[in-house]
Enzyme design. Sequence first.
Site, PDB file in Angstrom:
ATOM      1  N   SER A 223      38.415  43.415  36.596  1.00 47.13           N
ATOM      2  CA  SER A 223      38.796  42.344  35.685  1.00 47.13           C
ATOM      3  C   SER A 223      39.842  41.446  36.328  1.00 47.13           C
ATOM      4  CB  SER A 223      39.352  42.932  34.388  1.00 47.13           C
ATOM      5  OG  SER A 223      40.654  43.436  34.632  1.00 47.13           O
ATOM      6  N   LYS A 224      40.262  40.454  35.541  1.00 43.78           N
ATOM      7  CA  LYS A 224      41.256  39.491  36.006  1.00 43.78           C
ATOM      8  C   LYS A 224      42.518  40.159  36.538  1.00 43.78           C
ATOM      9  CE  LYS A 224      41.165  34.893  34.163  1.00 43.78           C
ATOM     10  NZ  LYS A 224      40.807  34.295  32.921  1.00 43.78           N
ATOM     11  N   ARG A 225      42.918  41.220  35.854  1.00 44.11           N
ATOM     12  CA  ARG A 225      44.186  41.808  36.276  1.00 44.11           C
ATOM     13  C   ARG A 225      44.107  42.443  37.657  1.00 44.11           C
ATOM     14  NH1 ARG A 225      44.068  47.396  35.061  1.00 44.11           N
ATOM     15  NH2 ARG A 225      42.093  47.564  33.980  1.00 44.11           N
TER      16      ARG A 225
END
Length: 495
Positions: free
Chosen positions: A256-258
Amino acid sequence: MEEKRPVKRVRFAPSPTGYLHIGSARTAYFNWLFAKKASGSFILRIEDTDIARHIEESINSLTDSLKWLGLDPDEGYGAGGGLGPYRQSQRRDIYTHYAHRLLADKKAYRCFCTPQKLAQERQKSEKGEKTYKYDRHCLKLEDQEKRRLSKEVPYAIRIRLPDDYDIRFFDGVYGKISVNTKQLDDFIILRSNGLPTYNFSAALDDALMEITDVIRGEDHLSNTPKQIIILELLDFPIPAFTHLPMILGQDGQKLSKRHGSVSIEEYRKQGILPEAILNYLALLGWAYSEDQDVFSIREAVDRFCLSDINKKPARFDYQKLLWLNGAYIRKMDQKRLAEMVSTQVRETLDKENLLKDWDRDFDQKIIRIVPLVRERIKTVSEVINWVAPFFSKLDYSSQAITFFDKKKIDAPKVLKKTIEILEEKEDFQSQNIENTLRKTAEDMGLSLRNYTLVLRMALWGSKVSPPLFDTISILGKDLTLSRLKDYLKRIGSKA
Ligand code: GLU
Ligand code: ZN
């Protein structure tokens, strides 16, 4: 006589639901590599039968990102070719035609069940902890009943699976796979709204577009038996399948983005180079060699081989991507880097804070600045911090203004002396400046380090700056003097 092998044809088949991300970019790249290696065709197909919103925007951003990466299709959407259209929303008649052929051959049948009824049954079987399977209710209807219903209610078309039959295939990564039809149910191929299901349209298009090798994400492995049985029932040849392992984050969680996984478009804005991204993608589940992480696209093409793909999930490492990008920036052609930096600087600089004549000699200055900063940056956007002070007004921080308060350096004296010396100077070439200023430091009995510290603070507002004498040379006489004077005024008048 040697038999002529069929030309390899592969496809990238995105559903336009948003931007191009790491996972699909890798799928696209591996297909592209495979095609180039085999001198085959890389085909782009848009799978948009089922998507209601923002299709055009998504398609444009997908194709822009592919283009930017250099993964242009040889055939397909945007490139043309004889087996189109390459957009599934324009192929509805084809799906209907083949669904009806299966109906006529009794290899499919109409299902009149309402979604409500099906949902209820699904719920029931899930409560009993059984995997849901359609109960073939409509297969068992009397012919007369079927005729009556087809005039009255909308119907879906279901495949009629052969009973107790092993669907076998060999996956390029996962090896031998066999699924018995007992484990599947008579799945829908055409919905009651006339739209095909993914398995039907994808399998059919792979056949009609004469795809020889399907290379895609592991998430589609469980769809493959269904696609194979469709092709078998239609007497189409079966392509070879290779499923690419999942990509997880560093922590083993869903990417994911993180984890720093954002769209390719976003990476572009961050100043990551397409060749660094491609190089990085090639490391996700594949390896050029055990001890070489940086390799060219050409090298990757020469060595690419599906059988070297690792079954284990790959782990996405943003820091490594940045590291690779830094490596590419250092190798990059000076002129191209200057152009990228120039675009980046023009796009990013705060227009309010620009020097009056910033645009004068802009490009020449950039060309001189780039070699000074390229060793220090990992992304082209990071370059801003190193380049901006050449073109915008300097705001001294309060730390910069009080910097010399507790130091044993008489900063005002250094500034005054330097101003005096530089006012007399006409030649601002770097070497010349260096000779002059080294001598000034000596005359004042200062170490070069302490002397230049004062100049750095005045000219750059910070202890660290690009190489100082080059910086002075690029700033030029007027700007250098005005910063020295400005800083002198600020540190003198603070009390
Ligand atoms: N449209 C599918 C997806 O984006 C393609 C799957 C396939 O390659 O068959 O996941
Ligand atoms: Zn039914």
